[in-house]
Design a protein around this motif. Sequence first.
Motif, short mmCIF file in Angstrom:
data_model
loop_
_atom_site.label_atom_id
_atom_site.label_comp_id
_atom_site.label_asym_id
_atom_site.label_seq_id
_atom_site.Cartn_x
_atom_site.Cartn_y
_atom_site.Cartn_z
N LEU A 26 29.63 30.83 34.36
CA LEU A 26 30.43 31.92 34.07
C LEU A 26 30.45 33.06 35.29
O LEU A 26 31.43 33.70 35.33
N VAL A 29 33.18 31.77 37.62
CA VAL A 29 34.48 32.09 36.51
C VAL A 29 34.92 33.47 37.00
O VAL A 29 35.97 33.74 37.30
N THR A 83 34.17 37.76 30.17
CA THR A 83 33.80 36.54 29.65
C THR A 83 32.13 35.92 28.95
O THR A 83 31.47 36.96 29.60
N GLY A 181 35.76 28.96 31.18
CA GLY A 181 36.43 28.89 32.66
C GLY A 181 37.98 28.24 32.42
O GLY A 181 38.71 28.35 33.45
N ARG A 185 40.93 29.39 35.14
CA ARG A 185 41.69 28.52 36.01
C ARG A 185 42.99 28.47 35.88
O ARG A 185 43.81 28.29 36.79
#
Length: 206
Positions: A26, A29, A83, A181, A185
């Motif tokens: 993460l 990410v 996140t 993720g 993305r």
Amino acid sequence: MGKKLLIAAGTAHYDNLPPDQQRPGLKNVVDSVVDLFTRKLGYERVLQEISSDPISDQFLKQLDKWLGSPERDQSDWVAFYYTGHGELLGDSLYLLTRDSESGLVASTAFSAEKLGELLISRNSSGEKRRVKNCLLILDTCHSGAGAFDVIWKVRKFFDESNRGHFYFLGASLPREEALAGALARALVESIIEDESVGGNCPELLS
């Protein structure tokens, strides 16, 4: 013209969770989201000191202080991205942080509802806070539940003739798990790599 400010944070490592619940990927990410907003959309990143594996109380205190600062302006745009693990207590979403403990989520994590409260609280002088344009992105399991938690808090603020814009983007439905993720993305691909979606009009996306 107001500033465009990004708060991007995530929890990849948890002190009190087993190895199979650690999410080391993460960090990358969060970095990809930061790169998208700062390089493509022209945002300035803030609060980096609480962006990586934050502790719940410290994170909320710093965020509260920043949102209540007299440096904020009504014309600013604030994008907030988080996140990590998300867990439901009843119908409410809680966002786990480095110090969160299983079975003690209510006291060791922070709720999405709390984010809404921070947005509509008052400054130390008793004035309403100045952040009125906000994009809130929760990239967690059950993040759709967080939408309801936050919206119920901020809707009264906007019903009281406070002009502004508030948007919420979640990675999953209220009872749905999220793929780590995947939302980040999708954002990067749609805005940077696919001109038919967003590449031709970045000024509108920003």
